[in-house]
Design a protein around this motif. Sequence first.
Motif, PDB file in Angstrom:
ATOM      1  N   THR A 106       0.822  -1.218   0.000  1.00 62.18           N
ATOM      2  CA  THR A 106       0.000   0.000   0.000  1.00 62.18           C
ATOM      3  C   THR A 106       0.851   1.260   0.000  1.00 62.18           C
ATOM      4  OG1 THR A 106      -0.099   0.094   2.420  1.00 62.18           O
ATOM      5  CG2 THR A 106      -1.842  -1.149   1.284  1.00 62.18           C
TER       6      THR A 106
ATOM      7  N   GLU B 188     -13.931  -1.967   7.773  1.00 61.18           N
ATOM      8  CA  GLU B 188     -13.566  -1.023   6.711  1.00 61.18           C
ATOM      9  C   GLU B 188     -12.884  -1.701   5.528  1.00 61.18           C
ATOM     10  OE1 GLU B 188     -12.675   2.652   9.834  1.00 61.18           O
ATOM     11  OE2 GLU B 188     -11.084   1.231   9.303  1.00 61.18           O
TER      12      GLU B 188
ATOM     13  N   ASP C 133     -12.234  -3.777   2.234  1.00 63.06           N
ATOM     14  CA  ASP C 133     -12.895  -4.265   1.026  1.00 63.06           C
ATOM     15  C   ASP C 133     -11.992  -5.370   0.486  1.00 63.06           C
ATOM     16  OD1 ASP C 133     -13.953  -4.795  -1.453  1.00 63.06           O
ATOM     17  OD2 ASP C 133     -13.958  -2.721  -2.157  1.00 63.06           O
TER      18      ASP C 133
ATOM     19  N   ARG D 113      -8.769  -3.088  -0.996  1.00 61.65           N
ATOM     20  CA  ARG D 113      -8.600  -1.682  -0.634  1.00 61.65           C
ATOM     21  C   ARG D 113      -9.211  -1.414   0.737  1.00 61.65           C
ATOM     22  NH1 ARG D 113     -12.104   0.755  -5.442  1.00 61.65           N
ATOM     23  NH2 ARG D 113     -11.217  -1.113  -6.426  1.00 61.65           N
ATOM     24  N   ALA D 114      -8.851  -0.272   1.318  1.00 60.61           N
ATOM     25  CA  ALA D 114      -9.414   0.139   2.604  1.00 60.61           C
ATOM     26  C   ALA D 114      -9.163   1.631   2.778  1.00 60.61           C
ATOM     27  CB  ALA D 114      -8.783  -0.635   3.755  1.00 60.61           C
ATOM     28  N   PRO D 115     -10.038   2.324   3.518  1.00 60.22           N
ATOM     29  CA  PRO D 115      -9.809   3.740   3.816  1.00 60.22           C
ATOM     30  C   PRO D 115      -8.885   3.888   5.023  1.00 60.22           C
ATOM     31  CG  PRO D 115     -11.907   3.065   4.721  1.00 60.22           C
ATOM     32  CD  PRO D 115     -11.334   1.851   4.028  1.00 60.22           C
TER      33      PRO D 115
ATOM     34  N   GLU E 161      -8.554   8.453   3.062  1.00 52.96           N
ATOM     35  CA  GLU E 161      -7.835   8.216   1.821  1.00 52.96           C
ATOM     36  C   GLU E 161      -7.816   6.710   1.590  1.00 52.96           C
ATOM     37  OE1 GLU E 161      -4.643  11.922   1.889  1.00 52.96           O
ATOM     38  OE2 GLU E 161      -4.018   9.940   2.589  1.00 52.96           O
ATOM     39  N   THR E 162      -7.967   6.290   0.355  1.00 49.56           N
ATOM     40  CA  THR E 162      -8.023   4.866   0.046  1.00 49.56           C
ATOM     41  C   THR E 162      -6.645   4.327  -0.299  1.00 49.56           C
ATOM     42  OG1 THR E 162     -10.273   5.114  -0.811  1.00 49.56           O
ATOM     43  CG2 THR E 162      -9.085   3.114  -1.420  1.00 49.56           C
TER      44      THR E 162
ATOM     45  N   TYR F 135      -4.482   0.675  -1.513  1.00 48.78           N
ATOM     46  CA  TYR F 135      -4.711  -0.542  -2.280  1.00 48.78           C
ATOM     47  C   TYR F 135      -3.571  -1.529  -2.050  1.00 48.78           C
ATOM     48  CZ  TYR F 135      -7.923   2.555  -4.797  1.00 48.78           C
ATOM     49  OH  TYR F 135      -8.917   3.436  -5.120  1.00 48.78           O
TER      50      TYR F 135
END
Length: 206
Positions: free
Chosen positions: A26, A40, A42, A47-49, A72-73, A75
Amino acid sequence: MAIDRLIARREAHLREKTLWRLLYETVARAEGILGVSIEELDLAGRRAPVKAKGARPRTRRRGAVREDFVPETVYWDAGTARLLPRLLKGRSRGPVLVTHRKPGPGEAVSPRDICPDTGLARLSYGQARMLLDEHTALGGEPGTGWDPHEWRHSGLTRLGEGGASLLMLMAKSRHKKAENVRKYFHPSPEAIAEVTSLLAPGDRRR
């Protein structure tokens, strides 16, 4: 190669391996990743915030503070995607990364930082740094190992060497200033020649 060897060590706990792979893939700040909760994630979208650096609570018009932030995302890729389900072991809520013990009677811990299923506390930056140092210390000397922030630098360097554009590096790292990312930007001679061809008279590439 050094990163892959470190993560492949048998003596490294699954929690540490997952954290290290997350930080590398990330290129996020360690504080942001450590603050992520399972709800939170995904997992399908990888992905995650995360909370932005320097983020402050929003304030209502009458001055009351709200405990939410503009996220902010970040990945990740296949390495993290393989490790995360094993780490969670069916847990569906609470911190992604937790310690191996419950908080003591005198420890004040926010409910958000406690796993409701196991009672274990969220892993802190200090603990994460100590664990990384234990696995990377030179000659076993405490304080000589890697710092969690080095995963971010390593990931950006690899992307820069792989030909990622300056704008893509900024988007991936969420840096706001180009000068903070420029040191990772290493365009190849071929890439420079390709972009120079755009200045040729007419459309030479037809």
